[in-house]
Design a protein around this motif. Structure first.
Motif, PDB file in Angstrom:
ATOM      1  N   ALA A   1       0.838  -1.199   0.000  1.00  0.00           N
ATOM      2  CA  ALA A   1       0.000   0.000   0.000  1.00  0.00           C
ATOM      3  C   ALA A   1       0.867   1.241   0.000  1.00  0.00           C
ATOM      4  O   ALA A   1       1.853   1.322   0.722  1.00  0.00           O
ATOM      5  CB  ALA A   1      -0.902  -0.010   1.234  1.00  0.00           C
ATOM      6  N   MET A   2       0.481   2.246  -0.803  1.00  0.00           N
ATOM      7  CA  MET A   2       1.286   3.445  -0.935  1.00  0.00           C
ATOM      8  C   MET A   2       1.475   4.153   0.401  1.00  0.00           C
ATOM      9  O   MET A   2       2.559   4.606   0.729  1.00  0.00           O
ATOM     10  CB  MET A   2       0.640   4.407  -1.931  1.00  0.00           C
ATOM     11  CG  MET A   2       1.513   5.613  -2.213  1.00  0.00           C
ATOM     12  SD  MET A   2       0.650   6.929  -3.067  1.00  0.00           S
ATOM     13  CE  MET A   2      -0.031   6.071  -4.451  1.00  0.00           C
ATOM     14  N   GLY A   3       0.417   4.230   1.170  1.00  0.00           N
ATOM     15  CA  GLY A   3       0.510   4.933   2.438  1.00  0.00           C
ATOM     16  C   GLY A   3       1.525   4.300   3.356  1.00  0.00           C
ATOM     17  O   GLY A   3       2.282   4.980   4.045  1.00  0.00           O
ATOM     18  N   GLY A   4       1.580   2.985   3.395  1.00  0.00           N
ATOM     19  CA  GLY A   4       2.511   2.299   4.269  1.00  0.00           C
ATOM     20  C   GLY A   4       3.939   2.478   3.840  1.00  0.00           C
ATOM     21  O   GLY A   4       4.853   2.342   4.651  1.00  0.00           O
ATOM     22  N   ALA A   5       4.150   2.814   2.563  1.00  0.00           N
ATOM     23  CA  ALA A   5       5.513   2.983   2.075  1.00  0.00           C
ATOM     24  C   ALA A   5       5.963   4.432   2.120  1.00  0.00           C
ATOM     25  O   ALA A   5       7.103   4.737   1.822  1.00  0.00           O
ATOM     26  CB  ALA A   5       5.622   2.478   0.633  1.00  0.00           C
ATOM     27  N   ALA A   6       5.088   5.331   2.514  1.00  0.00           N
ATOM     28  CA  ALA A   6       5.384   6.756   2.381  1.00  0.00           C
ATOM     29  C   ALA A   6       6.537   7.218   3.245  1.00  0.00           C
ATOM     30  O   ALA A   6       7.106   8.270   3.012  1.00  0.00           O
ATOM     31  CB  ALA A   6       4.144   7.586   2.710  1.00  0.00           C
TER      32      ALA A   6
ATOM     33  N   TYR B   1       7.735   4.733  -6.377  1.00  0.00           N
ATOM     34  CA  TYR B   1       6.976   5.970  -6.258  1.00  0.00           C
ATOM     35  C   TYR B   1       7.292   6.730  -4.981  1.00  0.00           C
ATOM     36  O   TYR B   1       7.271   7.961  -4.949  1.00  0.00           O
ATOM     37  CB  TYR B   1       5.478   5.674  -6.390  1.00  0.00           C
ATOM     38  CG  TYR B   1       5.116   5.423  -7.824  1.00  0.00           C
ATOM     39  CD1 TYR B   1       5.226   6.441  -8.764  1.00  0.00           C
ATOM     40  CD2 TYR B   1       4.726   4.161  -8.256  1.00  0.00           C
ATOM     41  CE1 TYR B   1       4.940   6.215 -10.102  1.00  0.00           C
ATOM     42  CE2 TYR B   1       4.429   3.928  -9.593  1.00  0.00           C
ATOM     43  CZ  TYR B   1       4.546   4.963 -10.507  1.00  0.00           C
ATOM     44  OH  TYR B   1       4.274   4.740 -11.836  1.00  0.00           O
ATOM     45  N   THR B   2       7.611   6.011  -3.935  1.00  0.00           N
ATOM     46  CA  THR B   2       8.007   6.682  -2.703  1.00  0.00           C
ATOM     47  C   THR B   2       9.311   7.442  -2.895  1.00  0.00           C
ATOM     48  O   THR B   2       9.435   8.607  -2.497  1.00  0.00           O
ATOM     49  CB  THR B   2       8.157   5.656  -1.569  1.00  0.00           C
ATOM     50  OG1 THR B   2       6.889   5.031  -1.354  1.00  0.00           O
ATOM     51  CG2 THR B   2       8.596   6.326  -0.277  1.00  0.00           C
ATOM     52  N   LYS B   3      10.287   6.806  -3.521  1.00  0.00           N
ATOM     53  CA  LYS B   3      11.577   7.468  -3.750  1.00  0.00           C
ATOM     54  C   LYS B   3      11.421   8.666  -4.670  1.00  0.00           C
ATOM     55  O   LYS B   3      12.026   9.724  -4.443  1.00  0.00           O
ATOM     56  CB  LYS B   3      12.570   6.463  -4.328  1.00  0.00           C
ATOM     57  CG  LYS B   3      12.984   5.382  -3.345  1.00  0.00           C
ATOM     58  CD  LYS B   3      13.872   4.336  -3.994  1.00  0.00           C
ATOM     59  CE  LYS B   3      14.221   3.235  -2.991  1.00  0.00           C
ATOM     60  NZ  LYS B   3      15.066   2.171  -3.584  1.00  0.00           N
TER      61      LYS B   3
ATOM     62  N   GLY C   1      11.301  14.557  -5.291  1.00  0.00           N
ATOM     63  CA  GLY C   1      10.635  15.765  -5.755  1.00  0.00           C
ATOM     64  C   GLY C   1      10.334  16.733  -4.619  1.00  0.00           C
ATOM     65  O   GLY C   1      10.457  17.946  -4.759  1.00  0.00           O
ATOM     66  N   ALA C   2       9.948  16.178  -3.465  1.00  0.00           N
ATOM     67  CA  ALA C   2       9.630  17.022  -2.311  1.00  0.00           C
ATOM     68  C   ALA C   2      10.858  17.764  -1.824  1.00  0.00           C
ATOM     69  O   ALA C   2      10.763  18.899  -1.332  1.00  0.00           O
ATOM     70  CB  ALA C   2       9.041  16.175  -1.189  1.00  0.00           C
TER      71      ALA C   2
ATOM     72  N   PRO D   1      -6.509  10.671   3.436  1.00  0.00           N
ATOM     73  CA  PRO D   1      -5.738  11.746   2.789  1.00  0.00           C
ATOM     74  C   PRO D   1      -4.611  11.181   1.923  1.00  0.00           C
ATOM     75  O   PRO D   1      -4.048  10.121   2.224  1.00  0.00           O
ATOM     76  CB  PRO D   1      -5.173  12.539   3.997  1.00  0.00           C
ATOM     77  CG  PRO D   1      -6.056  12.186   5.143  1.00  0.00           C
ATOM     78  CD  PRO D   1      -6.471  10.765   4.908  1.00  0.00           C
ATOM     79  N   ASN D   2      -4.305  11.901   0.878  1.00  0.00           N
ATOM     80  CA  ASN D   2      -3.193  11.532  -0.004  1.00  0.00           C
ATOM     81  C   ASN D   2      -1.897  11.644   0.784  1.00  0.00           C
ATOM     82  O   ASN D   2      -1.515  12.716   1.220  1.00  0.00           O
ATOM     83  CB  ASN D   2      -3.173  12.469  -1.207  1.00  0.00           C
ATOM     84  CG  ASN D   2      -2.074  12.133  -2.204  1.00  0.00           C
ATOM     85  OD1 ASN D   2      -1.184  11.330  -1.936  1.00  0.00           O
ATOM     86  ND2 ASN D   2      -2.142  12.764  -3.361  1.00  0.00           N
ATOM     87  N   PRO D   3      -1.141  10.542   0.961  1.00  0.00           N
ATOM     88  CA  PRO D   3       0.101  10.608   1.747  1.00  0.00           C
ATOM     89  C   PRO D   3       1.184  11.417   1.065  1.00  0.00           C
ATOM     90  O   PRO D   3       2.169  11.798   1.704  1.00  0.00           O
ATOM     91  CB  PRO D   3       0.504   9.142   1.888  1.00  0.00           C
ATOM     92  CG  PRO D   3      -0.140   8.450   0.747  1.00  0.00           C
ATOM     93  CD  PRO D   3      -1.425   9.157   0.513  1.00  0.00           C
ATOM     94  N   PHE D   4       1.034  11.685  -0.237  1.00  0.00           N
ATOM     95  CA  PHE D   4       2.046  12.468  -0.947  1.00  0.00           C
ATOM     96  C   PHE D   4       1.664  13.940  -1.057  1.00  0.00           C
ATOM     97  O   PHE D   4       2.337  14.700  -1.745  1.00  0.00           O
ATOM     98  CB  PHE D   4       2.294  11.880  -2.342  1.00  0.00           C
ATOM     99  CG  PHE D   4       3.004  10.558  -2.308  1.00  0.00           C
ATOM    100  CD1 PHE D   4       3.732  10.137  -1.203  1.00  0.00           C
ATOM    101  CD2 PHE D   4       2.968   9.722  -3.412  1.00  0.00           C
ATOM    102  CE1 PHE D   4       4.391   8.927  -1.183  1.00  0.00           C
ATOM    103  CE2 PHE D   4       3.627   8.496  -3.402  1.00  0.00           C
ATOM    104  CZ  PHE D   4       4.332   8.097  -2.278  1.00  0.00           C
TER     105      PHE D   4
END
Length: 440
Positions: A14-19, A81-83, A88-89, A433-436
């Motif tokens: 899950a994206m959130g867990g990898a954020a 995607y996390t990296k 970018g952030a 909420p979007n974690p990114f």
């Protein structure tokens, strides 16, 4: 999607867990030679896709000695995607990267991504008119173009030419007869079963992080004209009647013994490779596997079973990760690189993906690719997920709904139970909420 290594499924979390993951593990950057422009490129292509990408990168380097191209292959899925988001952030991102187009809306364009200079791309021969309108529009946010499509990778129908010939399903030229309409397709499956004595169709139905059932549902549901989310990706739009039509058809395939009931991703590849079935539903990236295995096969579009010829798909696209000081020669090199890659996508198409750059689809060397060019018309009929942070390839939505719809194919859920559970999970995602930090 790309042709997946078999262990790729393990990376789909899950994206959130990898954020919270960092950017460690990226290839160590090198300093460009004096007088050369440094261009860093991140991508997620392994397997056959990785080989084709490497050939393209080597050709680019040979033609552009003034550009020091540094390419890094990162782990497919959520880790990638996390990296990319973290880079970018922090404003310390590479000059150019790959992103799945259906994930764009949730990737904070304007904060994590920078827009393309379309005039600069045009100087290198690439313009909006060179792309299917629907795919091009998905790369735009707020009137600016944040993604340039490289390809589309749709679900397709593989067919064993020897088995289908025995079942009387081939036209005089050796291609599969049109099988549009649910009744006609079902009849074809029965004809194959009569020849082999086994289920006629195989597709992924179970396994860890199984997404095949979602992709099959998405294809059938899109053909019925259904939408999963509202146009802006912030509301639930599932149509119960259309969803049940798709789910009940999926369930009927296994209950009638026309499709293999319990098989994971590598198992499905193996069943088709061994000639044990006539049809295989999956993304086109497995073409390389079957060519290597020597299977007598070809590929066609998924038939329009419910009126529309649409099919589930996503697209690889080029993006410009946010840099605090983007501009100058490195940014010009990034635009030149993207344009060159698009104009040389015959090499990329060898892995099965349909180039999004329309001039490629008319080139004789592309048309000579078989079976890769046989389903090129699908580029106008792809059904991407509605824009939401939790949608798109390697997304939490694919995993969540893949697990739910897996039960329809294996027999552990009724279509109505699956629909109710899918709606509940989608509501939870919509409330998350979007974690990114994107808006959707």
């Amino acid at each position: 999607m790309g042709r997946p290594a078999l262990n790729r499924r393990q990376a789909l979390t899950a994206m959130g867990g990898a954020a919270a993951a960092g950017v460690a593990g990226c290839a160590a950057p090198r300093t460009a030679d004096a007088g050369r422009t440094r261009l860093r490129y991140w991508h997620l292509f392994g397997g056959g896709d990785g080989i084709n990408m490497l050939a393209m990168l080597d050709a680019f380097r040979a033609e552009h000695p003034g550009i020091a191209l540094e390419a890094a292959t990162l782990q497919w899925g959520a880790p990638y995607y996390t990296k990319l988001a973290m880079a970018g952030a922090g404003g310390r991102a590479p000059e150019v990267a790959v992103l799945h187009l259906a994930r764009l809306a949730g990737f904070a364009p304007g904060r994590l991504l920078d827009p393309f200079d379309l005039d600069l791309l045009a100087e290198h021969g690439v313009r909006e008119a060179d792309f299917p309108p629907g795919i091009w529009r998905r790369g735009a946010v707020g009137g600016r173009q944040y993604a340039i499509p490289l390809d589309t990778h749709p679900m397709v129908l593989f067919y064993n030419t020897e088995v289908c010939a025995k079942a009387g399903l081939l036209a005089p030229d050796g291609t599969l007869e049109p099988l549009d309409g649910a009744d006609r397709f079902t009849a074809a499956l029965r004809a194959v079963r009569d020849v082999t004595g086994r289920p006629a169709l195989v597709t992924e139905t179970l396994g860890s992080d199984c997404v095949g059932p979602w992709r099959l549902f998405s294809t059938l549901y899109s053909q019925l004209g259904g939408a999963v989310l509202g146009p802006d990706g912030t509301s639930l739009a599932l149509d119960d009647a259309k969803a049940l039509t798709a789910l009940e058809y999926m369930r009927a395939l296994v209950e009638q013994g026309l499709a293999v009931r319990r098989v994971d991703y590598p198992g499905a590849v193996g069943v088709f490779s061994n000639g044990a079935t006539g049809f295989y539903l999956n993304g086109e990236w497995e073409i390389s596997s079957f060519l290597t295995a020597g299977v007598p096969f070809s590929v066609t579009r998924v038939p329009g079973l419910f009126g529309r010829p649409t099919v589930q798909a996503d697209c690889h696209a080029f993006v410009l990760p946010h840099q605090d000081r983007r501009g100058g020669p490195p940014d010009e090199a990034a635009h030149a690189f993207v344009a060159w890659m698009l104009r040389h996508t015959v090499e990329w198409a060898k892995g099965g993906h349909v180039p999004a750059y329309l001039p490629t689809l008319r080139r004789p060397d592309y048309l000579a690719l078989s079976p890769q060019s046989a389903y090129r018309s699908v580029v106008d009929d792809v059904a991407l997920d509605e824009p939401a942070w939790f949608a798109g390839s390697a997304s939490v939505m694919w995993i969540e709904l893949g697990a739910v719809f897996s039960g329809v194919l294996t027999g552990s859920r009724t279509p109505r139970n699956a629909l109710a559970e899918a709606k509940a999970r989608l509501r939870t995602l919509l409330d998350t909420p979007n974690p990114f930090g994107g808006t959707r």
